[in-house]
Design an enzyme around this catalytic site. Structure first.
Site, PDB file in Angstrom:
ATOM      1  N   HIS A 121       0.875  -1.178   0.000  1.00  0.00           N
ATOM      2  CA  HIS A 121       0.000   0.000   0.000  1.00  0.00           C
ATOM      3  C   HIS A 121       0.915   1.232   0.000  1.00  0.00           C
ATOM      4  CE1 HIS A 121      -3.706   2.272   0.723  1.00  0.00           C
ATOM      5  NE2 HIS A 121      -2.897   3.072   1.403  1.00  0.00           N
ATOM      6  N   CYS A 122       0.789   2.057  -1.034  1.00  0.00           N
ATOM      7  CA  CYS A 122       1.703   3.190  -1.197  1.00  0.00           C
ATOM      8  C   CYS A 122       1.178   4.432  -0.471  1.00  0.00           C
ATOM      9  CB  CYS A 122       1.885   3.483  -2.689  1.00  0.00           C
ATOM     10  SG  CYS A 122       2.888   4.938  -2.987  1.00  0.00           S
ATOM     11  N   LEU A 123       2.045   5.007   0.371  1.00  0.00           N
ATOM     12  CA  LEU A 123       1.693   6.217   1.137  1.00  0.00           C
ATOM     13  C   LEU A 123       1.541   7.435   0.237  1.00  0.00           C
ATOM     14  CD1 LEU A 123       4.095   6.156   4.198  1.00  0.00           C
ATOM     15  CD2 LEU A 123       1.621   5.910   4.230  1.00  0.00           C
ATOM     16  N   GLY A 126      -1.749   6.817  -1.797  1.00  0.00           N
ATOM     17  CA  GLY A 126      -2.907   6.480  -0.966  1.00  0.00           C
ATOM     18  C   GLY A 126      -3.650   5.259  -1.491  1.00  0.00           C
ATOM     19  N   LYS A 127      -2.988   4.450  -2.327  1.00  0.00           N
ATOM     20  CA  LYS A 127      -3.622   3.296  -2.964  1.00  0.00           C
ATOM     21  C   LYS A 127      -2.621   2.152  -3.041  1.00  0.00           C
ATOM     22  CE  LYS A 127      -7.428   2.140  -5.278  1.00  0.00           C
ATOM     23  NZ  LYS A 127      -7.827   2.374  -6.653  1.00  0.00           N
TER      24      LYS A 127
END
Ligand SMILES: [Zn+2]
Ligand SMILES: [Zn+2]
Length: 283
Positions: A121-123, A126-127
């Site tokens: 999950h990429c900060l 946000g996805k």
């Protein structure tokens, strides 16, 4: 080009909104900084070199923002594919989605979906990053690094132009603007200018580190999760591993994010090193 889905652009988790806002805000500040501070120092307005550099900047910007958008807006689930109702070996049942989840897929509790070949999950978007959007995620990183590299090139030219020499005080101020400001090195080069220049250096180093980390995993045919667990059974050789992520028209994807490059796999069935493609009969 598909319609822009504005609602999906806003991260669901509050903790993700800060890094996403930071990236976009920094991008806007950087564009204004280059256009209104650096460009007028280096080029005559609308001269040939001004137009060439503006075109390079716009090309990098639109490729970054397009890949950023597509890595957020792409559907990461199995979509219209019908999943089997009987649990096969390597498949897991997801009680939240109430489906049998394919091998390499896992549930993200922030996105609240089962993501095919879930990486992480990429900060900064946000996805999640998974089978359907890893190409866009990687190209977003590449264009972020290229944009930062290009901005650094312009900023060094700009610094040199302003001071007519590159001495140790400029170097200290460029990399550590607060120290430069405390010791009074920033009379010619303002604190905010130095802050923006050093942010570009940090962005370049961060994006290069992320590209190195994720590309090494892609070449080995591993997701971040599989790397942590030491799973290497999906490695099909670096060439096929690259095709699995960047698609059959990998040589064109650097041109424009919306250029189609079909992925060889469906994200549901995978070839394991020791076995042939699983033949799943939907029941
Ligand atoms: Zn799920
Ligand atoms: Zn997620």
């Amino acid at each position: 080009m598909a319609m822009i889905k504005w609602d999906v652009l806003i991260p669901k988790k509050t903790g993700d909104k800060i890094p996403v806002a930071f990236v976009l805000l920094e991008l806007i500040i950087e564009i204004f900084f280059e256009l209104y501070v650096v460009f007028p120092t280096l080029f005559e307005p609308f001269s040939q070199s001004y137009n060439i550099h503006l075109s390079i900047g716009l090309f990098l910007f639109f490729n970054f923002i397009g890949n950023f958008y597509l890595s957020i807006a792409t559907d990461l689930t199995s979509g219209p594919n019908i999943l089997p109702s009987v649990l096969k070996p390597d498949w897991t049942y997801c009680p939240t989605c109430m489906i049998n989840s394919p091998p390499r897929a896992s549930h993200c509790f922030i996105c609240n979906i089962c993501v095919l070949k879930r990486d992480h999950h990429c900060l900064y978007t946000g996805k999640c990053v998974g089978h359907n959007n890893q190409r866009y995620f990687m190209m977003m990183l590449v264009y972020f690094a290229l944009g930062a590299l290009y901005a650094n090139y312009l900023n060094i030219e700009f610094t040199y132009e302003m001071l007519n020499s590159l001495n140790w005080r400029v170097v200290v101020t460029f990399f550590a603007p607060v120290i430069g400001w405390i010791f009074g090195f920033t009379q010619s080069l303002s604190f905010l200018t130095c802050l923006q220049c050093s942010t570009c250096v940090i962005c370049l180093m961060l994006s290069l580190g992320m590209i190195y980390y994720h590309l090494a995993l892609i070449l080995r045919g591993q997701t971040t999760r599989e790397w942590r667990k030491g799973i290497r059974r999906y490695n099909r050789g670096w060439c096929q591993n690259l095709l699995d992520v960047f698609g059959t028209r990998w040589y064109l994807i650097w041109l424009w994010p919306w250029i189609s490059s079909p992925l060889p796999g469906d994200g549901i069935h995978f070839v394991k090193r020791d076995k042939n493609l699983e033949n799943v009969k939907d029941i």
